[in-house]
Write a protein that holds these residues in place. Structure first.
Motif, PDB file in Angstrom:
ATOM      1  N   ARG A  45      81.078  89.757  63.406  1.00  0.00           N
ATOM      2  CA  ARG A  45      79.820  89.899  62.645  1.00  0.00           C
ATOM      3  C   ARG A  45      79.142  88.551  62.425  1.00  0.00           C
ATOM      4  N   ARG A  48      77.539  87.738  65.764  1.00  0.00           N
ATOM      5  CA  ARG A  48      76.408  88.608  66.047  1.00  0.00           C
ATOM      6  C   ARG A  48      75.214  88.266  65.161  1.00  0.00           C
ATOM      7  N   ALA A  73      81.949  99.459  66.194  1.00  0.00           N
ATOM      8  CA  ALA A  73      81.116 100.449  66.888  1.00  0.00           C
ATOM      9  C   ALA A  73      79.632 100.140  66.674  1.00  0.00           C
ATOM     10  N   GLY A  74      78.868 100.222  67.735  1.00  0.00           N
ATOM     11  CA  GLY A  74      77.421 100.069  67.636  1.00  0.00           C
ATOM     12  C   GLY A  74      76.914  98.643  67.707  1.00  0.00           C
ATOM     13  N   LEU A  75      77.816  97.649  67.762  1.00  0.00           N
ATOM     14  CA  LEU A  75      77.357  96.269  67.875  1.00  0.00           C
ATOM     15  C   LEU A  75      76.892  95.989  69.304  1.00  0.00           C
ATOM     16  N   ASP A  76      75.740  95.351  69.429  1.00  0.00           N
ATOM     17  CA  ASP A  76      75.139  95.115  70.742  1.00  0.00           C
ATOM     18  C   ASP A  76      75.858  94.009  71.505  1.00  0.00           C
TER      19      ASP A  76
END
Length: 264
Positions: A45, A48, A73-76
Motif C-alpha cells: 500500500r 502503491r 485484491a483490486g490493487l492495480d
C-alpha cells in the motif's frame, strides 16, 4: 526523475524456523499480522500510494499463497512471481532487460511511507546501485530502545533501511557476488571484508566515510554506488524480532492518533 519506477518486494522465507511465526497461525513472515494487517499489505500500500512507483512484483517461494491475501485484491499493476531460495538469485531472475532502474524493498519493511520512497529515489538518481541507510544518532534520538545491526565508519554508525535502487542488468556482477556472501548479511565486518582487505582496514581504522566506502565497493564492479541517508528514523526499523513488532505497532498507533488529530 522521468517515469515511474517498477518495484520488487522480496517476500520469501529464509531456510529454517522463524520464531516470529510460532503460534501465530501463518506459514510465512510476509503474512504475519502487524497493527491489524499482514506485513506485506503495509508495504504494498505504501508503494502503491507513491506516484513515483509503477508496477509492483511480489517475489516469494510460494507467491500464490501471498496472492490470496484478501487485502491485495483490486490493487492495480500488482504481480506475483515465484522466487528461488536466495535473494540474489531471485533478483537476477526478476531483473528486466536492459539498464532501466528498479526499486527493491522487503515485506518486513512495514513502516515504509511514500515520503520515504520519494526521499530515497531522488537521492538515488545518477547511480547504478543505491542503498538507503539511517545514521545511528537519527534512530536513537527518537527510538533509543531499538536494536539494529550497525556498520561503523568515520561518518558514524549506519543501519540499512531495506530500500535499494538497481540499474537493471548492469548490476548482475554485484548480485552474483552477493549470492556468495548473503548468509552473513547481519555481520557487518564480514560483509565489508568480502569486498577486500583495503576496505576492511579502512573501516576498522575509520579511514573513510560510509559514502566513500560504498563508492569504493561499487567501483570493484565498475558501478557507481552510493548511500542515501534517510531522515526518518523509522526507515531502518524492520520486523525482525518480537521487540521490533512491539515498537512498530506503537509507531502505527501514534500515526493513527496523529491522523485523527489532523481531521477537521
Amino acid at each position: 526523475m522521468s517515469g515511474a519506477i517498477p518495484a520488487i518486494v522480496l517476500a520469501g522465507s529464509r531456510p529454517g524456523p522463524d520464531p516470529l511465526l510460532s503460534g501465530r497461525g501463518v506459514s510465512t513472515k510476509a503474512l504475519l499480522p502487524v497493527a491489524g494487517q499482514a506485513m506485506l499489505l503495509h508495504v504494498v500500500r505504501a508503494l502503491r500510494a507513491s506516484p513515483l512507483v509503477g508496477s509492483i512484483t511480489i517475489l516469494a517461494q510460494n507467491s500464490a499463497e501471498l496472492a490470496a491475501e484478501a487485502g491485495l485484491a483490486g490493487l492495480d499493476d500488482l504481480y506475483f512471481s515465484d522466487s528461488g531460495q536466495g535473494i540474489s538469485s531471485s533478483l537476477v531472475a526478476a531483473l528486466p532487460p536492459g539498464d532501466d532502474p528498479l526499486l527493491v524493498t522487503t515485506a518486513d519493511n512495514v513502516l515504509l511511507t511514500p515520503a520515504m520512497i520519494e526521499e530515497f529515489l531522488h537521492g538515488a538518481e545518477d547511480s547504478d546501485v543505491a542503498v538507503a541507510m539511517v545514521e545511528r544518532a537519527i534512530l536513537l534520538a527518537r527510538y533509543p530502545e531499538s536494536r539494529r545491526t550497525w556498520l561503523k565508519f568515520r561518518s558514524g554508525w549506519w543501519s540499512g533501511a531495506n530500500m535499494f535502487r538497481l540499474r537493471g542488468r548492469r548490476v548482475l556482477p554485484l548480485l552474483d557476488f552477493w549470492g556468495r556472501i548473503e548468509r552473513d548479511r547481519k555481520k557487518g565486518l564480514k560483509i565489508i571484508a568480502a569486498f577486500g582487505p583495503w576496505l576492511l582496514i579502512g573501516a576498522l581504522l575509520r579511514l573513510f566515510t560510509i559514502h566513500q566506502g560504498i563508492a569504493r565497493a561499487g567501483r570493484r564492479f565498475g558501478l557507481a554506488a552510493k548511500v542515501v541517508p534517510m531522515s526518518a528514523p523509522e526507515a531502518c526499523i524492520d520486523a525482525d524480532k518480537p521487540a521490533d513488532i512491539d515498537l512498530i505497532e506503537r509507531i502505527f498507533a501514534a500515526r493513527d492518533e496523529a491522523a485523527i488529530g489532523r481531521r477537521p
